[in-house]
Design a protein around this motif. Structure first.
Motif, mmCIF file in Angstrom:
data_model
loop_
_atom_site.group_PDB
_atom_site.id
_atom_site.type_symbol
_atom_site.label_atom_id
_atom_site.label_comp_id
_atom_site.label_asym_id
_atom_site.label_seq_id
_atom_site.Cartn_x
_atom_site.Cartn_y
_atom_site.Cartn_z
ATOM 1 N N ILE A 89 0.717 -1.203 -0.158
ATOM 2 C CA ILE A 89 0.193 -0.027 -0.124
ATOM 3 C C ILE A 89 0.991 1.194 -0.028
ATOM 4 N N LEU A 90 1.912 1.291 0.915
ATOM 5 C CA LEU A 90 2.877 2.448 0.957
ATOM 6 C C LEU A 90 3.568 2.553 -0.363
ATOM 7 N N GLU A 91 4.139 1.271 -1.069
ATOM 8 C CA GLU A 91 4.728 1.760 -2.085
ATOM 9 C C GLU A 91 3.856 1.830 -3.309
ATOM 10 N N ALA A 92 2.836 1.763 -3.349
ATOM 11 C CA ALA A 92 1.809 2.158 -4.368
ATOM 12 C C ALA A 92 1.587 3.660 -4.115
ATOM 13 N N GLY A 93 1.390 4.089 -3.065
ATOM 14 C CA GLY A 93 1.117 5.351 -2.730
ATOM 15 C C GLY A 93 -0.298 5.910 -3.138
ATOM 16 N N ALA A 94 -0.327 7.154 -3.073
ATOM 17 C CA ALA A 94 -1.889 7.759 -3.684
ATOM 18 C C ALA A 94 -1.807 7.807 -5.214
ATOM 19 N N GLY A 95 -3.035 7.183 -5.656
ATOM 20 C CA GLY A 95 -2.931 7.282 -7.098
ATOM 21 C C GLY A 95 -2.173 6.198 -7.834
#
Length: 480
Positions: free
Chosen positions: A395-401
Protein backbone atom coordinates in the motif's frame (compact mmCIF):
# COMPACT_ATOMS: atom_id res chain seq x y z
CA UNK A 1 -11.51 -13.24 11.11
CA UNK A 2 -8.45 -15.45 11.00
CA UNK A 3 -8.76 -19.08 10.03
CA UNK A 4 -11.95 -20.95 9.17
CA UNK A 5 -15.33 -19.22 9.20
CA UNK A 6 -17.85 -20.76 11.60
CA UNK A 7 -21.56 -20.44 12.29
CA UNK A 8 -23.06 -21.54 15.58
CA UNK A 9 -26.77 -22.37 15.42
CA UNK A 10 -26.57 -23.44 19.07
CA UNK A 11 -25.09 -21.68 22.09
CA UNK A 12 -22.84 -23.51 24.52
CA UNK A 13 -25.66 -23.75 27.04
CA UNK A 14 -28.03 -25.12 24.38
CA UNK A 15 -25.50 -27.79 23.44
CA UNK A 16 -25.33 -28.81 27.08
CA UNK A 17 -29.14 -29.03 27.25
CA UNK A 18 -29.35 -31.12 24.06
CA UNK A 19 -26.63 -33.44 25.34
CA UNK A 20 -28.44 -33.91 28.65
CA UNK A 21 -31.61 -34.84 26.75
CA UNK A 22 -29.66 -37.35 24.64
CA UNK A 23 -28.28 -39.06 27.74
CA UNK A 24 -31.69 -39.04 29.41
CA UNK A 25 -33.35 -40.68 26.40
CA UNK A 26 -30.65 -43.34 25.96
CA UNK A 27 -30.44 -44.17 29.68
CA UNK A 28 -34.15 -43.92 30.49
CA UNK A 29 -36.00 -44.98 27.35
CA UNK A 30 -33.34 -46.66 25.20
CA UNK A 31 -33.36 -47.93 21.63
CA UNK A 32 -34.61 -51.10 19.93
CA UNK A 33 -31.97 -53.43 18.47
CA UNK A 34 -33.30 -56.11 16.08
CA UNK A 35 -30.19 -58.32 16.13
CA UNK A 36 -29.94 -61.12 18.68
CA UNK A 37 -26.13 -61.61 18.53
CA UNK A 38 -25.64 -57.86 19.05
CA UNK A 39 -28.01 -57.94 22.03
CA UNK A 40 -25.87 -60.63 23.60
CA UNK A 41 -22.65 -58.72 22.96
CA UNK A 42 -24.11 -55.49 24.33
CA UNK A 43 -25.43 -57.21 27.45
CA UNK A 44 -22.00 -58.74 28.05
CA UNK A 45 -20.42 -55.29 27.64
CA UNK A 46 -22.63 -53.79 30.35
CA UNK A 47 -25.69 -52.42 28.54
CA UNK A 48 -29.15 -53.02 30.01
CA UNK A 49 -30.96 -55.34 27.56
CA UNK A 50 -34.61 -56.36 27.69
CA UNK A 51 -34.65 -59.68 25.84
CA UNK A 52 -38.41 -59.60 25.28
CA UNK A 53 -38.75 -56.08 23.84
CA UNK A 54 -35.16 -55.89 22.47
CA UNK A 55 -34.86 -52.46 24.05
CA UNK A 56 -31.32 -51.46 25.06
CA UNK A 57 -30.45 -48.76 27.59
CA UNK A 58 -27.04 -47.31 28.42
CA UNK A 59 -26.07 -45.89 31.80
CA UNK A 60 -24.82 -42.28 31.72
CA UNK A 61 -21.35 -43.38 32.79
CA UNK A 62 -21.29 -45.92 29.93
CA UNK A 63 -22.14 -43.15 27.46
CA UNK A 64 -19.43 -40.90 28.88
CA UNK A 65 -16.84 -43.67 28.69
CA UNK A 66 -17.79 -44.47 25.08
CA UNK A 67 -17.30 -40.84 24.06
CA UNK A 68 -13.96 -40.80 25.89
CA UNK A 69 -12.83 -43.85 23.90
CA UNK A 70 -14.09 -42.70 20.49
CA UNK A 71 -11.15 -41.26 18.49
CA UNK A 72 -11.20 -37.51 17.93
CA UNK A 73 -9.50 -38.06 14.58
CA UNK A 74 -8.76 -40.83 12.09
CA UNK A 75 -7.83 -41.20 8.42
CA UNK A 76 -10.34 -42.51 5.88
CA UNK A 77 -8.15 -44.50 3.52
CA UNK A 78 -8.67 -45.37 -0.12
CA UNK A 79 -6.71 -47.62 -2.44
CA UNK A 80 -3.50 -45.64 -1.97
CA UNK A 81 -2.14 -42.80 0.13
CA UNK A 82 -2.88 -40.18 -2.57
CA UNK A 83 -6.57 -40.40 -1.73
CA UNK A 84 -6.37 -40.59 2.08
CA UNK A 85 -8.61 -38.17 4.00
CA UNK A 86 -7.35 -37.10 7.45
CA UNK A 87 -10.42 -36.34 9.55
CA UNK A 88 -11.01 -33.67 10.67
CA UNK A 89 -9.58 -31.80 7.68
CA UNK A 90 -6.09 -30.61 8.75
CA UNK A 91 -6.73 -27.17 7.23
CA UNK A 92 -10.09 -26.74 8.93
CA UNK A 93 -11.95 -27.24 5.65
CA UNK A 94 -14.18 -30.13 4.56
CA UNK A 95 -14.27 -33.07 2.14
CA UNK A 96 -16.99 -34.00 -0.34
CA UNK A 97 -18.65 -37.35 -1.02
CA UNK A 98 -20.85 -38.28 -3.95
CA UNK A 99 -24.49 -39.36 -3.59
CA UNK A 100 -25.58 -42.81 -2.42
CA UNK A 101 -27.96 -45.51 -3.68
CA UNK A 102 -29.02 -43.70 -6.88
CA UNK A 103 -31.32 -45.87 -8.99
CA UNK A 104 -32.07 -43.25 -11.65
CA UNK A 105 -29.52 -41.59 -13.92
CA UNK A 106 -29.90 -38.39 -15.90
CA UNK A 107 -28.48 -39.01 -19.37
CA UNK A 108 -26.66 -35.87 -20.58
CA UNK A 109 -26.83 -37.00 -24.22
CA UNK A 110 -30.60 -37.49 -24.41
CA UNK A 111 -31.88 -35.51 -21.43
CA UNK A 112 -33.86 -38.61 -20.39
CA UNK A 113 -34.10 -40.17 -16.93
CA UNK A 114 -33.07 -43.83 -17.18
CA UNK A 115 -32.29 -46.75 -14.94
CA UNK A 116 -28.81 -46.78 -13.49
CA UNK A 117 -26.61 -49.68 -14.61
CA UNK A 118 -23.25 -51.28 -13.92
CA UNK A 119 -21.76 -49.58 -16.98
CA UNK A 120 -23.08 -46.15 -15.99
CA UNK A 121 -21.90 -46.59 -12.42
CA UNK A 122 -18.44 -47.68 -13.63
CA UNK A 123 -18.19 -44.47 -15.66
CA UNK A 124 -19.41 -42.50 -12.63
CA UNK A 125 -16.65 -43.99 -10.44
CA UNK A 126 -14.02 -43.20 -13.05
CA UNK A 127 -15.33 -39.65 -13.26
CA UNK A 128 -14.98 -39.30 -9.49
CA UNK A 129 -11.43 -40.59 -9.78
CA UNK A 130 -10.70 -37.75 -12.23
CA UNK A 131 -12.42 -34.89 -10.36
CA UNK A 132 -10.13 -33.05 -7.93
CA UNK A 133 -12.78 -31.90 -5.44
CA UNK A 134 -14.86 -35.09 -5.04
CA UNK A 135 -13.03 -36.95 -2.31
CA UNK A 136 -15.14 -40.08 -1.69
CA UNK A 137 -17.30 -42.32 -3.87
CA UNK A 138 -20.65 -43.45 -2.46
CA UNK A 139 -22.31 -46.72 -3.48
CA UNK A 140 -25.15 -46.61 -6.02
CA UNK A 141 -27.76 -49.06 -7.29
CA UNK A 142 -27.34 -50.67 -10.72
CA UNK A 143 -30.77 -51.77 -11.93
CA UNK A 144 -29.52 -54.29 -14.51
CA UNK A 145 -28.43 -56.86 -11.90
CA UNK A 146 -30.42 -59.01 -9.47
CA UNK A 147 -32.03 -56.77 -6.85
CA UNK A 148 -30.95 -59.14 -4.07
CA UNK A 149 -27.27 -58.53 -4.88
CA UNK A 150 -27.31 -54.99 -6.29
CA UNK A 151 -25.08 -53.64 -3.50
CA UNK A 152 -22.57 -56.45 -4.04
CA UNK A 153 -22.37 -55.74 -7.78
CA UNK A 154 -22.06 -52.02 -7.03
CA UNK A 155 -19.18 -52.45 -4.59
CA UNK A 156 -17.34 -54.59 -7.14
CA UNK A 157 -17.76 -51.78 -9.66
CA UNK A 158 -16.42 -49.22 -7.19
CA UNK A 159 -13.39 -51.29 -6.24
CA UNK A 160 -12.39 -51.73 -9.88
CA UNK A 161 -12.91 -48.14 -11.00
CA UNK A 162 -11.81 -45.72 -8.27
CA UNK A 163 -9.14 -45.66 -5.60
CA UNK A 164 -10.83 -42.94 -3.54
CA UNK A 165 -12.37 -43.92 -0.18
CA UNK A 166 -15.76 -45.57 -0.58
CA UNK A 167 -18.92 -44.53 1.27
CA UNK A 168 -20.84 -47.79 1.71
CA UNK A 169 -23.97 -49.30 3.15
CA UNK A 170 -25.60 -52.69 2.87
CA UNK A 171 -29.01 -53.09 1.21
CA UNK A 172 -30.04 -56.22 3.15
CA UNK A 173 -28.79 -58.45 5.94
CA UNK A 174 -27.95 -61.33 3.57
CA UNK A 175 -25.55 -59.24 1.49
CA UNK A 176 -23.40 -58.00 4.37
CA UNK A 177 -20.90 -60.91 4.44
CA UNK A 178 -20.28 -60.64 0.70
CA UNK A 179 -19.47 -56.93 0.94
CA UNK A 180 -16.71 -57.72 3.40
CA UNK A 181 -15.52 -60.64 1.26
CA UNK A 182 -15.16 -58.20 -1.64
CA UNK A 183 -13.14 -55.76 0.45
CA UNK A 184 -10.90 -58.62 1.61
CA UNK A 185 -10.42 -59.80 -1.98
CA UNK A 186 -9.43 -56.29 -3.06
CA UNK A 187 -7.08 -55.77 -0.10
CA UNK A 188 -5.51 -59.22 -0.30
CA UNK A 189 -5.63 -60.18 3.40
CA UNK A 190 -7.23 -59.27 6.73
CA UNK A 191 -4.02 -57.51 7.77
CA UNK A 192 -3.91 -55.46 4.57
CA UNK A 193 -7.57 -54.49 4.91
CA UNK A 194 -7.07 -53.37 8.50
CA UNK A 195 -4.07 -51.28 7.45
CA UNK A 196 -5.93 -49.76 4.49
CA UNK A 197 -9.70 -50.21 4.97
CA UNK A 198 -10.67 -48.74 1.55
CA UNK A 199 -14.04 -47.47 2.83
CA UNK A 200 -16.29 -46.41 5.62
CA UNK A 201 -19.75 -47.89 6.23
CA UNK A 202 -22.97 -45.98 7.00
CA UNK A 203 -25.09 -48.16 9.31
CA UNK A 204 -28.37 -46.30 9.69
CA UNK A 205 -31.16 -45.90 12.18
CA UNK A 206 -34.72 -46.87 11.31
CA UNK A 207 -36.09 -43.69 12.82
CA UNK A 208 -37.25 -43.34 15.44
CA UNK A 209 -34.85 -45.26 17.67
CA UNK A 210 -34.79 -48.65 15.90
CA UNK A 211 -31.70 -50.44 14.49
CA UNK A 212 -32.07 -53.18 11.89
CA UNK A 213 -30.25 -56.50 11.78
CA UNK A 214 -28.18 -55.57 8.73
CA UNK A 215 -26.88 -52.40 10.38
CA UNK A 216 -25.80 -54.15 13.58
CA UNK A 217 -24.22 -56.89 11.48
CA UNK A 218 -22.36 -54.18 9.58
CA UNK A 219 -21.13 -52.59 12.82
CA UNK A 220 -19.93 -55.94 14.19
CA UNK A 221 -18.01 -56.79 11.01
CA UNK A 222 -16.53 -53.29 10.74
CA UNK A 223 -15.28 -53.63 14.30
CA UNK A 224 -13.72 -56.97 13.43
CA UNK A 225 -11.87 -55.63 10.36
CA UNK A 226 -11.02 -52.12 11.57
CA UNK A 227 -13.19 -50.39 8.95
CA UNK A 228 -14.40 -46.92 10.03
CA UNK A 229 -18.09 -46.40 10.74
CA UNK A 230 -20.22 -43.33 10.03
CA UNK A 231 -23.40 -44.10 12.02
CA UNK A 232 -26.21 -42.31 10.28
CA UNK A 233 -29.59 -40.96 11.39
CA UNK A 234 -32.42 -40.83 8.85
CA UNK A 235 -34.84 -38.62 10.76
CA UNK A 236 -37.73 -37.28 8.67
CA UNK A 237 -38.97 -34.23 10.58
CA UNK A 238 -42.74 -34.36 11.02
CA UNK A 239 -42.84 -38.04 10.00
CA UNK A 240 -40.29 -40.16 11.87
CA UNK A 241 -38.99 -37.32 14.03
CA UNK A 242 -39.97 -33.95 15.48
CA UNK A 243 -40.98 -31.33 12.93
CA UNK A 244 -38.98 -28.55 14.58
CA UNK A 245 -35.30 -28.18 13.59
CA UNK A 246 -34.25 -28.35 17.24
CA UNK A 247 -36.23 -31.54 17.86
CA UNK A 248 -34.94 -33.12 14.64
CA UNK A 249 -31.36 -32.25 15.61
CA UNK A 250 -31.91 -33.82 19.04
CA UNK A 251 -33.20 -37.08 17.59
CA UNK A 252 -30.30 -37.17 15.10
CA UNK A 253 -27.97 -36.81 18.07
CA UNK A 254 -29.69 -39.55 20.06
CA UNK A 255 -29.66 -42.05 17.18
CA UNK A 256 -26.03 -41.39 16.28
CA UNK A 257 -24.90 -41.43 19.91
CA UNK A 258 -26.53 -44.83 20.42
CA UNK A 259 -24.43 -46.27 17.59
CA UNK A 260 -21.27 -44.57 18.85
CA UNK A 261 -21.82 -46.20 22.25
CA UNK A 262 -22.57 -49.61 20.74
CA UNK A 263 -19.45 -49.42 18.58
CA UNK A 264 -17.17 -48.43 21.44
CA UNK A 265 -18.60 -51.18 23.66
CA UNK A 266 -17.80 -53.72 20.94
CA UNK A 267 -14.40 -52.27 19.94
CA UNK A 268 -12.99 -49.53 22.17
CA UNK A 269 -11.22 -46.86 20.13
CA UNK A 270 -12.81 -47.86 16.83
CA UNK A 271 -12.75 -44.98 14.26
CA UNK A 272 -16.15 -43.35 13.95
CA UNK A 273 -17.83 -40.35 12.33
CA UNK A 274 -21.27 -38.99 13.27
CA UNK A 275 -23.58 -38.68 10.28
CA UNK A 276 -26.98 -37.17 9.49
CA UNK A 277 -29.13 -37.66 6.38
CA UNK A 278 -32.10 -35.99 7.98
CA UNK A 279 -34.89 -34.29 6.00
CA UNK A 280 -38.26 -32.64 6.63
CA UNK A 281 -41.81 -33.64 5.70
CA UNK A 282 -43.89 -31.06 3.84
CA UNK A 283 -47.27 -31.69 5.43
CA UNK A 284 -49.03 -29.71 2.71
CA UNK A 285 -48.01 -32.27 0.06
CA UNK A 286 -46.69 -35.32 1.93
CA UNK A 287 -43.33 -34.96 0.19
CA UNK A 288 -40.01 -35.22 1.97
CA UNK A 289 -37.97 -32.07 1.44
CA UNK A 290 -34.26 -32.76 1.63
CA UNK A 291 -33.04 -29.24 0.89
CA UNK A 292 -35.55 -27.00 2.63
CA UNK A 293 -34.50 -24.20 4.97
CA UNK A 294 -35.74 -26.24 7.94
CA UNK A 295 -33.74 -29.27 6.81
CA UNK A 296 -30.57 -27.19 6.50
CA UNK A 297 -31.07 -25.57 9.91
CA UNK A 298 -31.61 -28.97 11.53
CA UNK A 299 -28.50 -30.32 9.79
CA UNK A 300 -26.40 -27.35 10.83
CA UNK A 301 -27.58 -27.67 14.44
CA UNK A 302 -26.94 -31.43 14.42
CA UNK A 303 -23.49 -30.96 12.87
CA UNK A 304 -22.45 -28.41 15.48
CA UNK A 305 -23.92 -30.47 18.30
CA UNK A 306 -22.21 -33.74 17.33
CA UNK A 307 -18.92 -32.00 16.64
CA UNK A 308 -18.83 -30.23 20.01
CA UNK A 309 -20.65 -32.68 22.28
CA UNK A 310 -19.34 -35.98 20.88
CA UNK A 311 -15.96 -34.63 19.66
CA UNK A 312 -15.88 -36.89 16.60
CA UNK A 313 -15.68 -36.04 12.88
CA UNK A 314 -19.05 -35.33 11.27
CA UNK A 315 -20.61 -36.06 7.86
CA UNK A 316 -23.83 -34.34 6.80
CA UNK A 317 -26.00 -34.65 3.67
CA UNK A 318 -25.77 -30.97 2.80
CA UNK A 319 -25.29 -31.10 -1.00
CA UNK A 320 -28.87 -32.15 -1.69
CA UNK A 321 -31.59 -30.59 -3.83
CA UNK A 322 -35.30 -31.15 -4.33
CA UNK A 323 -35.07 -30.09 -7.99
CA UNK A 324 -34.87 -32.60 -10.82
CA UNK A 325 -32.74 -30.25 -12.93
CA UNK A 326 -29.35 -28.57 -12.62
CA UNK A 327 -31.10 -25.23 -12.28
CA UNK A 328 -31.02 -22.18 -10.07
CA UNK A 329 -32.89 -23.99 -7.29
CA UNK A 330 -30.22 -26.71 -7.25
CA UNK A 331 -27.32 -24.27 -7.23
CA UNK A 332 -28.93 -22.22 -4.47
CA UNK A 333 -29.78 -25.24 -2.29
CA UNK A 334 -26.39 -26.87 -2.59
CA UNK A 335 -24.46 -23.62 -2.30
CA UNK A 336 -26.31 -22.13 0.66
CA UNK A 337 -26.93 -25.37 2.57
CA UNK A 338 -23.46 -26.75 1.86
CA UNK A 339 -21.78 -23.58 3.13
CA UNK A 340 -24.01 -23.30 6.20
CA UNK A 341 -23.52 -26.89 7.32
CA UNK A 342 -19.76 -26.85 6.63
CA UNK A 343 -19.41 -23.66 8.69
CA UNK A 344 -21.40 -25.35 11.46
CA UNK A 345 -18.78 -28.09 11.72
CA UNK A 346 -19.35 -30.83 9.11
CA UNK A 347 -16.10 -32.47 8.00
CA UNK A 348 -17.68 -34.23 5.01
CA UNK A 349 -20.38 -32.78 2.73
CA UNK A 350 -22.38 -35.61 1.19
CA UNK A 351 -24.51 -35.51 -1.96
CA UNK A 352 -22.33 -34.46 -4.90
CA UNK A 353 -24.07 -35.34 -8.16
CA UNK A 354 -27.48 -35.70 -6.53
CA UNK A 355 -30.62 -34.34 -8.18
CA UNK A 356 -34.29 -34.73 -7.33
CA UNK A 357 -34.46 -36.14 -3.84
CA UNK A 358 -32.76 -39.37 -2.86
CA UNK A 359 -32.72 -41.50 -6.02
CA UNK A 360 -31.41 -39.44 -8.96
CA UNK A 361 -27.78 -38.94 -10.02
CA UNK A 362 -26.41 -36.68 -12.76
CA UNK A 363 -22.81 -36.79 -14.03
CA UNK A 364 -23.10 -33.18 -15.19
CA UNK A 365 -24.28 -32.11 -11.74
CA UNK A 366 -21.33 -34.06 -10.32
CA UNK A 367 -18.99 -31.82 -12.31
CA UNK A 368 -20.87 -28.68 -11.22
CA UNK A 369 -20.65 -29.84 -7.59
CA UNK A 370 -16.93 -30.54 -8.00
CA UNK A 371 -16.35 -26.93 -9.08
CA UNK A 372 -18.82 -25.60 -6.50
CA UNK A 373 -16.90 -27.40 -3.76
CA UNK A 374 -13.80 -25.39 -4.65
CA UNK A 375 -15.83 -22.21 -4.15
CA UNK A 376 -17.42 -23.36 -0.89
CA UNK A 377 -14.06 -24.34 0.54
CA UNK A 378 -12.76 -20.87 -0.17
CA UNK A 379 -15.73 -19.26 1.58
CA UNK A 380 -15.29 -21.53 4.60
CA UNK A 381 -11.57 -20.69 4.77
CA UNK A 382 -12.39 -17.11 5.69
CA UNK A 383 -9.94 -14.20 5.76
CA UNK A 384 -6.41 -14.69 7.02
CA UNK A 385 -4.96 -11.61 8.70
CA UNK A 386 -1.19 -11.28 9.16
CA UNK A 387 1.62 -8.95 8.12
CA UNK A 388 1.77 -10.44 4.63
CA UNK A 389 -1.96 -10.43 3.84
CA UNK A 390 -2.46 -6.90 5.22
CA UNK A 391 0.02 -5.72 2.55
CA UNK A 392 1.07 -2.53 4.33
CA UNK A 393 4.34 -2.29 2.37
CA UNK A 394 2.49 -2.73 -0.93
CA UNK A 395 0.00 0.00 0.00
CA UNK A 396 2.79 2.43 0.89
CA UNK A 397 4.79 1.56 -2.21
CA UNK A 398 1.82 2.21 -4.49
CA UNK A 399 1.00 5.40 -2.67
CA UNK A 400 -1.77 7.80 -3.59
CA UNK A 401 -3.03 7.25 -7.12
CA UNK A 402 -0.73 4.28 -7.78
CA UNK A 403 -1.51 0.73 -8.87
CA UNK A 404 -0.62 -2.79 -7.82
CA UNK A 405 -0.11 -4.58 -11.14
CA UNK A 406 3.67 -4.68 -10.79
CA UNK A 407 3.75 -5.26 -7.06
CA UNK A 408 5.66 -8.33 -5.84
CA UNK A 409 2.81 -8.84 -3.40
CA UNK A 410 0.33 -9.09 -6.30
CA UNK A 411 2.54 -11.57 -8.13
CA UNK A 412 2.92 -13.66 -4.97
CA UNK A 413 -0.83 -14.01 -4.39
CA UNK A 414 -2.35 -13.69 -7.88
CA UNK A 415 -2.82 -17.43 -8.36
CA UNK A 416 -4.67 -17.99 -5.09
CA UNK A 417 -8.09 -16.97 -6.42
CA UNK A 418 -10.57 -19.78 -7.10
CA UNK A 419 -11.39 -19.77 -10.83
CA UNK A 420 -13.69 -22.72 -11.73
CA UNK A 421 -13.44 -23.33 -15.45
CA UNK A 422 -17.19 -23.71 -15.98
CA UNK A 423 -18.13 -20.44 -14.27
CA UNK A 424 -18.21 -17.37 -16.52
CA UNK A 425 -15.82 -14.49 -15.81
CA UNK A 426 -15.44 -12.80 -19.20
CA UNK A 427 -16.85 -9.85 -21.15
CA UNK A 428 -20.37 -10.13 -22.55
CA UNK A 429 -19.30 -10.14 -26.20
CA UNK A 430 -16.73 -12.89 -25.53
CA UNK A 431 -19.39 -15.03 -23.85
CA UNK A 432 -21.82 -14.43 -26.73
CA UNK A 433 -19.25 -15.31 -29.41
CA UNK A 434 -18.63 -18.60 -27.57
CA UNK A 435 -22.32 -19.48 -27.94
CA UNK A 436 -23.81 -17.85 -24.84
CA UNK A 437 -23.81 -21.19 -23.01
CA UNK A 438 -25.25 -21.48 -19.51
CA UNK A 439 -23.69 -23.32 -16.57
CA UNK A 440 -25.26 -26.66 -17.42
CA UNK A 441 -24.13 -26.52 -21.05
CA UNK A 442 -20.57 -25.71 -20.05
CA UNK A 443 -20.54 -28.52 -17.48
CA UNK A 444 -21.96 -30.95 -20.05
CA UNK A 445 -19.15 -30.03 -22.44
CA UNK A 446 -16.62 -30.68 -19.69
CA UNK A 447 -18.27 -34.05 -18.97
CA UNK A 448 -18.00 -35.11 -22.63
CA UNK A 449 -14.39 -33.98 -22.70
CA UNK A 450 -13.54 -36.03 -19.61
CA UNK A 451 -15.60 -39.05 -20.68
CA UNK A 452 -13.15 -39.90 -23.43
CA UNK A 453 -10.26 -40.09 -20.98
CA UNK A 454 -11.78 -42.27 -18.25
CA UNK A 455 -10.24 -45.66 -17.51
CA UNK A 456 -10.75 -48.40 -14.91
CA UNK A 457 -8.11 -49.01 -12.27
CA UNK A 458 -5.11 -51.07 -13.32
CA UNK A 459 -5.61 -53.96 -10.90
CA UNK A 460 -3.89 -57.35 -11.02
CA UNK A 461 -5.87 -59.97 -12.92
CA UNK A 462 -6.02 -62.30 -9.93
CA UNK A 463 -7.53 -59.57 -7.74
CA UNK A 464 -10.24 -58.83 -10.29
CA UNK A 465 -10.88 -62.55 -10.71
CA UNK A 466 -11.30 -63.03 -6.95
CA UNK A 467 -13.71 -60.09 -6.67
CA UNK A 468 -15.78 -61.26 -9.62
CA UNK A 469 -15.95 -64.71 -8.02
CA UNK A 470 -17.45 -63.23 -4.85
CA UNK A 471 -20.17 -61.56 -6.91
CA UNK A 472 -20.96 -64.75 -8.82
CA UNK A 473 -21.19 -66.70 -5.58
CA UNK A 474 -23.54 -64.10 -4.10
CA UNK A 475 -25.79 -64.28 -7.17
CA UNK A 476 -25.90 -68.07 -6.90
CA UNK A 477 -26.84 -67.97 -3.21
CA UNK A 478 -29.10 -64.92 -2.96
CA UNK A 479 -30.64 -64.11 -6.34
CA UNK A 480 -33.98 -65.72 -7.00
Amino acid sequence: MSGTLKVQPLTASEISVVYEKCVAILSGHGVKVDHDPALGLLRAAGAHVDAETKMVRFAPETIEEALRLAPRAFTAKGGDARHDLPLPHPGGSFYTSSCIQSMVYHDPDTGAFRDNSEALFAEWCRLIEALPNIDACAIQTPMDVPSETADIHALNVQLQNTGKPLNLLAYCWESVPYLFELLLARAGSEEALRARPLAWFDPTSLSPLVYKDMDLETIIRCCKHGIPIAPCSLVLGGGTGPITPAGAALLVGVEVLAMIVMTQLLAPGHPIMGSGYNSMLDLATGNATIASVETALAQAAAAQFMKEAFEVPVLMASLWTDSYASDGQTVMAKGVNGTLVAMAGADVAYGAGRLGGSTLASPVQLIIDDRMTALLRRYVAGVQVDDDTLAVEAILEAGAGGHYLRQKHTLKHCREAVRPDIFVAEPLDTWQRAGGKDLYERAAEKYRELRGTLQPLDLPDDVKRDMDAVVRHADEKLAR
